[in-house]
Scaffold this motif. Structure first.
Motif, PDB file in Angstrom:
ATOM      1  N   LEU A 637       0.847  -1.185   0.000  1.00 55.54           N
ATOM      2  CA  LEU A 637       0.000   0.000   0.000  1.00 55.54           C
ATOM      3  C   LEU A 637       0.881   1.233   0.000  1.00 55.54           C
ATOM      4  O   LEU A 637       2.010   1.205   0.502  1.00 55.54           O
ATOM      5  CB  LEU A 637      -0.965   0.012   1.177  1.00 55.54           C
ATOM      6  N   SER A 638       0.347   2.326  -0.542  1.00 52.73           N
ATOM      7  CA  SER A 638       1.082   3.577  -0.601  1.00 52.73           C
ATOM      8  C   SER A 638       0.673   4.468   0.552  1.00 52.73           C
ATOM      9  O   SER A 638      -0.300   4.203   1.266  1.00 52.73           O
ATOM     10  CB  SER A 638       0.779   4.288  -1.928  1.00 52.73           C
ATOM     11  N   ALA A 639       1.412   5.571   0.729  1.00 51.36           N
ATOM     12  CA  ALA A 639       1.067   6.520   1.776  1.00 51.36           C
ATOM     13  C   ALA A 639      -0.296   7.135   1.508  1.00 51.36           C
ATOM     14  O   ALA A 639      -1.059   7.421   2.441  1.00 51.36           O
ATOM     15  CB  ALA A 639       2.144   7.606   1.854  1.00 51.36           C
ATOM     16  N   THR A 640      -0.662   7.280   0.227  1.00 53.86           N
ATOM     17  CA  THR A 640      -1.967   7.847  -0.116  1.00 53.86           C
ATOM     18  C   THR A 640      -3.086   6.907   0.310  1.00 53.86           C
ATOM     19  O   THR A 640      -4.091   7.332   0.906  1.00 53.86           O
ATOM     20  CB  THR A 640      -2.051   8.095  -1.634  1.00 53.86           C
ATOM     21  N   THR A 641      -2.939   5.617   0.019  1.00 56.34           N
ATOM     22  CA  THR A 641      -3.941   4.636   0.440  1.00 56.34           C
ATOM     23  C   THR A 641      -4.023   4.579   1.957  1.00 56.34           C
ATOM     24  O   THR A 641      -5.119   4.472   2.528  1.00 56.34           O
ATOM     25  CB  THR A 641      -3.587   3.248  -0.121  1.00 56.34           C
ATOM     26  N   ALA A 642      -2.883   4.657   2.609  1.00 55.62           N
ATOM     27  CA  ALA A 642      -2.871   4.622   4.067  1.00 55.62           C
ATOM     28  C   ALA A 642      -3.638   5.799   4.644  1.00 55.62           C
ATOM     29  O   ALA A 642      -4.410   5.658   5.601  1.00 55.62           O
ATOM     30  CB  ALA A 642      -1.430   4.627   4.566  1.00 55.62           C
ATOM     31  N   ALA A 643      -3.463   6.985   4.057  1.00 53.61           N
ATOM     32  CA  ALA A 643      -4.177   8.159   4.551  1.00 53.61           C
ATOM     33  C   ALA A 643      -5.685   7.968   4.411  1.00 53.61           C
ATOM     34  O   ALA A 643      -6.461   8.334   5.308  1.00 53.61           O
ATOM     35  CB  ALA A 643      -3.708   9.405   3.792  1.00 53.61           C
ATOM     36  N   GLY A 647      -8.614   7.843   7.341  1.00 49.14           N
ATOM     37  CA  GLY A 647      -9.508   8.987   7.364  1.00 49.14           C
ATOM     38  C   GLY A 647      -8.762  10.302   7.419  1.00 49.14           C
ATOM     39  O   GLY A 647      -9.302  11.304   7.929  1.00 49.14           O
ATOM     40  N   ARG A 648      -7.545  10.343   6.885  1.00 52.39           N
ATOM     41  CA  ARG A 648      -6.733  11.560   6.890  1.00 52.39           C
ATOM     42  C   ARG A 648      -6.701  12.172   5.476  1.00 52.39           C
ATOM     43  O   ARG A 648      -6.965  11.494   4.475  1.00 52.39           O
ATOM     44  CB  ARG A 648      -5.296  11.241   7.331  1.00 52.39           C
ATOM     45  N   ASP A 649      -6.299  13.424   5.434  1.00 51.56           N
ATOM     46  CA  ASP A 649      -6.065  14.074   4.148  1.00 51.56           C
ATOM     47  C   ASP A 649      -4.894  13.394   3.455  1.00 51.56           C
ATOM     48  O   ASP A 649      -3.887  13.056   4.097  1.00 51.56           O
ATOM     49  CB  ASP A 649      -5.767  15.563   4.363  1.00 51.56           C
ATOM     50  N   ARG A 650      -5.016  13.203   2.155  1.00 50.71           N
ATOM     51  CA  ARG A 650      -3.986  12.469   1.419  1.00 50.71           C
ATOM     52  C   ARG A 650      -2.638  13.179   1.439  1.00 50.71           C
ATOM     53  O   ARG A 650      -1.607  12.569   1.192  1.00 50.71           O
ATOM     54  CB  ARG A 650      -4.441  12.256  -0.029  1.00 50.71           C
ATOM     55  N   ARG A 651      -2.653  14.490   1.704  1.00 55.96           N
ATOM     56  CA  ARG A 651      -1.389  15.239   1.736  1.00 55.96           C
ATOM     57  C   ARG A 651      -0.888  15.473   3.164  1.00 55.96           C
ATOM     58  O   ARG A 651       0.074  16.210   3.370  1.00 55.96           O
ATOM     59  CB  ARG A 651      -1.581  16.579   1.039  1.00 55.96           C
ATOM     60  N   ASP A 652      -1.507  14.834   4.146  1.00 53.45           N
ATOM     61  CA  ASP A 652      -1.131  15.028   5.558  1.00 53.45           C
ATOM     62  C   ASP A 652       0.264  14.422   5.802  1.00 53.45           C
ATOM     63  O   ASP A 652       0.452  13.198   5.678  1.00 53.45           O
ATOM     64  CB  ASP A 652      -2.163  14.355   6.458  1.00 53.45           C
ATOM     65  N   LEU A 658       3.782   8.411  10.738  1.00 54.46           N
ATOM     66  CA  LEU A 658       3.121   7.316  11.452  1.00 54.46           C
ATOM     67  C   LEU A 658       3.510   5.968  10.845  1.00 54.46           C
ATOM     68  O   LEU A 658       3.811   5.000  11.563  1.00 54.46           O
ATOM     69  CB  LEU A 658       1.606   7.521  11.394  1.00 54.46           C
ATOM     70  N   LEU A 659       3.531   5.916   9.520  1.00 56.13           N
ATOM     71  CA  LEU A 659       3.923   4.669   8.858  1.00 56.13           C
ATOM     72  C   LEU A 659       5.377   4.308   9.168  1.00 56.13           C
ATOM     73  O   LEU A 659       5.708   3.141   9.397  1.00 56.13           O
ATOM     74  CB  LEU A 659       3.714   4.805   7.351  1.00 56.13           C
ATOM     75  N   GLU A 660       6.249   5.300   9.155  1.00 51.55           N
ATOM     76  CA  GLU A 660       7.658   5.031   9.433  1.00 51.55           C
ATOM     77  C   GLU A 660       7.865   4.564  10.870  1.00 51.55           C
ATOM     78  O   GLU A 660       8.758   3.749  11.152  1.00 51.55           O
ATOM     79  CB  GLU A 660       8.494   6.271   9.159  1.00 51.55           C
TER      80      GLU A 660
END
Length: 705
Positions: A637-643, A647-652, A658-660
């Motif tokens: 999964l990408s950071a965009t999918t994770a956001a 329920g976060r903004d895709r550019r947050d 958090l992922l790291e």
């Protein structure tokens, strides 16, 4: 006291009635070959004060009946006929006799020097044993009657007992069997009885073991067990002998267990195994014995057989008693399954020499646990790491940090590498489990204290504070070549005080977390096994023949385990403990994703428990992300999918952080910048936690993708 000495002696023996006295007199006289003629008038005359001396024949009968010289009973016996005077003259004239020896740890025997003496009829041996086992204490006549005949003695028990005592006294010679207050006692040196010699060996072995001299303790127990010659008190009848026989047999098993424990402690597992196998047949429900058998098999590189021993005793306990194995056996099983370093023989501490021999010098530290007997694969990585540690000394001590998720085999690899290079570190090897997954990890100050004592610093000289201990530790290691293995670290702050400061030393660290704050460390990310390596490990545990019979099912089983070493071990151990199962049956169970983690459990060891310890240390926001991110389909999964899932903004930008943080915790992998993935079993665990904790939010999270 009322009456004469003779009258009182008759009252003690219940011979006051003339008919009874005359009957006992006739029986003893017949046995001695003397005349049985005696009248009631003579009996009454002897009971009066100042009784006349009887004829020599009657004197011999009376002294045998009462087991005492006749003049002690008030008779006027001439000096030349007094028994103790005659005995004293005879003893003076005789040459010194060889010492008596008694054996009860087998058939009952009496020896004088090299000559074996007759121990008499079975009841006479029973009397001898009852006296020997009282170790010089007086036994009353009634106690001896009970010992020989139990609750139903014959009417003539007392006179018969005295007859046996007479025969025994004649066999043993003067001064051994003595009369005392109507009873008897055997006066012999402590080393005359094999039982007391055996007890002495046991006491010395216990002291030697407590002092750290295990080889001497083992030798003493060998000597103690060599005294046994079969069933104790062999051929001796009576309830007393029966009870003592059971007690002595139990004691022998205790001695044997102690010696077998020392055998394993000192590395004699191959020698002990044959004896342990035979004993397990004799005592199939003895759990401690089965534990020693498992340990001997494991240390001999026979892990699958050790697991089968556990399966056998577990089945037997359930069948016979309806219970499970105890905690000691269960914990051992868990350690065998994981090839735990705790199963390595502990080095026996050495006793400080006597003060006269000079100051005590601590032995060279060699604290590495044994490497797992079934270590599999990682050949290229082992060569790379050993080359890094065994090369020319760096100006700065090399620090290799092995990182990976729980169950991936970090400790096993570290031990394999450490043992491979220990010859390059002749001044010693230090080891500590830093308990990084425990609620209370190891305190660096406590670890430093243990290391300093192992390096020869006397306990009173070890300072109190962590900085002071760390400084002394670095000073002590200066100029030495020492390898330090720090297992299961939680964070860099826990490790830093334990690092040497001078060249020549090297450090291996294992951790689930990425120790990014450990400056200068060379990080090594450990991945799961290759399919081929996982198959080899699986086959070693279940047995090569069984694996060869179902190769395709074996491949499916290890694939369902995600090639994670811990999962492969657990799956294989379940098969090893269930000989009737096929590999295909297990592979079918593991094929169901929803129940897979439940199948990867045996005893108190489970893949899910391994993941739970890391999950339990996450902050609430991290834990929620770990759960919800696993809901996405696809391998990555990408950071965009994770956001979107969170329920976060895709550019947050906080989503990437958090992922790291999950990557640093070992619960998520990052194969490329901005790309993330789970190990398959970790994904299943995260989804299970989401089902339990986030049921109302899972549909919303998936809708956001």
């Amino acid at each position: 006291m009322r009456g004469t000495a003779f009258s009182r002696a008759c009252e003690e023996r219940r011979w006051t009635r003339p008919a009874v006295f005359l009957a006992v007199y006739a029986a003893v006289a017949a046995r001695l070959g003397e005349s049985q003629e005696l009248t009631a008038r003579q009996f009454h005359r002897w009971r009066q004060p100042g009784p006349p001396c009887p004829r020599p024949a009657a004197q011999r009968v009376l002294e045998e009946m009462f087991d005492t010289p006749l003049h002690h009973l008030g008779f006027d016996v001439p000096a030349h006929r007094r028994r103790d005077t005659v005995a004293a003259r005879a003893a003076t004239a005789e040459a010194p006799r060889a010492a008596l020896r008694f054996t009860v740890l087998g058939p009952v025997r009496v020896r004088r020097g090299e000559e074996e003496l007759a121990a008499g009829r079975p009841q006479e041996r029973a009397l001898l044993c009852a006296l020997l086992l009282r170790r010089g204490r007086t036994a009353t006549a009634q106690e001896l009657v009970d010992a020989v005949w139990g609750g139903k003695p014959p009417r003539s028990a007392l006179p018969t007992l005295r007859t046996y005592a007479f025969q025994l006294r004649r066999t043993l010679g003067p001064g051994v069997l003595v009369s005392d207050s109507g009873g008897y006692a055997l006066h012999t040196p402590a080393d005359a009885l094999d039982l007391m010699v055996c007890e002495s060996y046991e006491a010395q072995a216990r002291s030697a073991r407590a002092a750290g001299d295990s080889p001497r303790a083992r030798s003493l127990l060998h000597q103690a067990l060599a005294l046994w010659r079969g069933e104790p008190l062999g051929g001796v009848p009576g309830p007393y002998a029966q009870a003592q026989r059971a007690r002595l047999a139990e004691w022998r098993l205790t001695l044997l267990q102690a010696r077998l424990e020392l055998d394993l402690d000192l590395g004699h597992h191959t020698e002990a195994l044959a004896e342990l196998t035979a004993l397990s047949v004799e005592h199939p429900l003895w759990e401690r014995l089965r534990a020693l058998q498992m340990l001997a098999l494991y240390r001999g590189g026979r892990q699958a057989e050790a697991l089968r021993v556990y399966a056998d005793i577990r089945h037997l306990l359930a069948e016979e008693l309806g219970v499970d194995p105890g905690p000691e056996l269960t914990e051992l099983y868990r350690n065998v399954l994981c090839a735990s370093p705790a199963l390595a023989p502990a080095p026996s501490p050495r006793r400080p020499p006597a003060e006269a021999a000079g100051p005590y010098h601590a032995p060279r530290a060699a604290q590495l646990p044994a490497e797992p007997a079934d270590f599999t694969g990682r050949d290229t990585l082992v060569r790379r790491l050993t080359g890094r540690l065994a090369g020319a000394p760096d100006p700065v001590p090399p620090v290799l940090a092995l990182r990976g998720p729980g169950g991936v085999g970090k400790t096993a690899l570290a031990l394999r590498v450490a043992h491979a290079v220990r010859g390059h570190f002749p001044d010693g090897q230090l080891y500590a489990d830093l308990l990084g997954q425990d609620p209370a990890p190891a305190d660096p100050a406590a670890v430093l204290g243990a290391f300093l004592r192992a390096l020869g610093i006397p306990a009173p000289a070890v300072p109190d504070g962590t900085p002071e201990r760390a400084a002394l530790y670095r000073s002590t290691l200066a100029g030495r070549r020492v390898l330090v293995l720090l297992d299961n670290a939680r964070a860099g702050a826990q490790v830093r005080p334990l690092l040497p400061g001078a060249p020549g030393c090297a450090v291996l660290v294992t951790s689930r977390a990425r120790l990014a704050d450990l400056c200068g460390a060379h990080a090594v990310d450990l991945d799961v096994m290759s399919p081929g390596e996982a198959l080899v490990l699986f086959a070693r545990v279940i047995g090569e023949e069984r694996a060869a019979a179902e190769p395709e099912a074996c491949r499916k089983a290890v694939a369902a385990c995600g090639f994670l070493p811990l999962a492969v071990r657990i799956a294989a151990a379940r098969l090893a403990a269930r000989p009737a199962w096929t590999v295909a049956a297990l592979a079918a169970l593991l094929a169901d994703e929803r129940g897979r983690l439940d199948e990867l459990r045996i005893g108190d060891l489970a893949v899910a428990s391994c993941f739970a310890s890391a999950y339990g240390r996450l902050a609430p926001e991290q834990a929620r992300a770990f759960r919800l991110l696993a809901l996405a389909d696809g391998p990555e999964l990408s950071a965009t999918t994770a956001a979107a899932l969170l329920g976060r903004d895709r550019r947050d930008p906080s989503v990437g952080a958090l992922l790291e943080s999950l990557v640093d915790s070992g619960l998520l992998e990052s194969p490329a910048p901005g790309r993330y993935r789970y190990h398959e079993l970790l994904r299943l665990y995260a989804r299970h936690r989401a089902d339990v904790e986030d049921q109302p939010f899972t549909a919303t999270a998936l809708k956001n993708v």
